[in-house]
Design a protein around this motif. Sequence first.
Motif, PDB file in Angstrom:
ATOM      1  N   PHE A 277       0.801  -1.226   0.000  1.00 31.93           N
ATOM      2  CA  PHE A 277       0.000   0.000   0.000  1.00 31.93           C
ATOM      3  C   PHE A 277       0.835   1.277   0.000  1.00 31.93           C
ATOM      4  N   ALA A 278       2.082   1.190   0.467  1.00 33.58           N
ATOM      5  CA  ALA A 278       2.906   2.401   0.554  1.00 33.58           C
ATOM      6  C   ALA A 278       3.599   2.737  -0.754  1.00 33.58           C
ATOM      7  N   THR A 279       3.623   1.820  -1.700  1.00 33.76           N
ATOM      8  CA  THR A 279       4.299   2.052  -2.959  1.00 33.76           C
ATOM      9  C   THR A 279       3.446   2.875  -3.915  1.00 33.76           C
ATOM     10  N   LYS A 280       4.092   3.540  -4.853  1.00 36.93           N
ATOM     11  CA  LYS A 280       3.370   4.357  -5.841  1.00 36.93           C
ATOM     12  C   LYS A 280       2.575   3.497  -6.821  1.00 36.93           C
ATOM     13  N   ASP A 281       2.922   2.198  -6.918  1.00 37.13           N
ATOM     14  CA  ASP A 281       2.228   1.304  -7.847  1.00 37.13           C
ATOM     15  C   ASP A 281       1.039   0.593  -7.211  1.00 37.13           C
ATOM     16  N   ALA A 282       0.743   0.891  -5.938  1.00 36.10           N
ATOM     17  CA  ALA A 282      -0.320   0.166  -5.228  1.00 36.10           C
ATOM     18  C   ALA A 282      -1.657   0.306  -5.937  1.00 36.10           C
ATOM     19  N   TRP A 283      -2.007   1.533  -6.348  1.00 36.24           N
ATOM     20  CA  TRP A 283      -3.289   1.748  -7.007  1.00 36.24           C
ATOM     21  C   TRP A 283      -3.343   1.031  -8.349  1.00 36.24           C
ATOM     22  N   ILE A 284      -2.254   1.063  -9.116  1.00 39.33           N
ATOM     23  CA  ILE A 284      -2.227   0.463 -10.453  1.00 39.33           C
ATOM     24  C   ILE A 284      -2.409  -1.049 -10.376  1.00 39.33           C
ATOM     25  N   ILE A 285      -1.650  -1.710  -9.497  1.00 38.98           N
ATOM     26  CA  ILE A 285      -1.727  -3.171  -9.433  1.00 38.98           C
ATOM     27  C   ILE A 285      -3.071  -3.633  -8.873  1.00 38.98           C
TER      28      ILE A 285
END
Length: 307
Positions: free
Chosen positions: A66-74
């Motif tokens: 959840f803390a990564t910038k790719d969380a929403w994309i994946i």
Amino acid sequence: MSKKKRLNSYKRFLPLYLMLLPGCIYFIINNYLPMLGIVIAFKRVNFSTGILASPFAGLDNFKFLFATKDAWIITRNTLLYNLGFIVVNTVVGIFIAILICEVRNKKAKKMYQSVILLPFLMSMVVLSYIVYALLSTENGLINNSILEPLGLSQISWYSNPKYWPFILVIVNCWKGVGYGCLIYIAGIIGIDPAFYEAARLDGASKWQEIKHITLPSLVPTIITLTLLSIGRIFYSDFGLFYQVPMNSGILQPTTNVIDTYVFRALLELGNVGMSSAAGVFQSVVGFLIVMLSNWSVRKLDKDKALF
């Protein structure tokens, strides 16, 4: 006397218990023992000290998702792809099942059932090379045998992310629709033929028979398969999203899902606690979604719910 009767009952069913034993052993070893690994999701694993002796990490491993910038994309990709797979596979599976059931020749019907199931039994590695043979820029069938003769410019499929949502849905449908299709065929065969005979006597067309007899009779089967699919809505077919796009970095905005993201992160960081946390997260969310979906179905019709 009661003990003697119980003992005789056990002896009577002993062959059945022995037949059941291998399946039980398989489930215990393959499905239940690995559940002990859930503890890894809450540990900073140090293999030199052992899993249980490793320091407690709390929920730190879950922040990885959840803390990564790719969380929403994946998360978006995983949910939308699975929703698309459920809808497309259900519609196509029912359509093909109805077509096959209309075939009168028994040998032809068996052949069609085998052909539709064959991709389901195929390895994803083999499937990925079939897709590559179709989409390859240099020697691909679509570019060289379809687009070029039509005077259209070739497409670099493995460099254009915009095409891959459609490609992945089509590939998943081609591979997976056979399983559901056979279940729908079994459901259609189980419908009482008297319903169709009565409909024909009343002058019903084939479409009216399908609309008012076949589809309503398949609703319990559709709901059951849909609920089972919803339980894995946060999972994705790793081979489909990793092997079929050939792990192309350019395509990751449209092909990167939770499973592939965790795998790539595991290769780079080597943190098994993070990958275990992802698995726990997927399982818990899938369980909650199944419970909520089943509760919704029970509210509408108790007889059509899973439990």
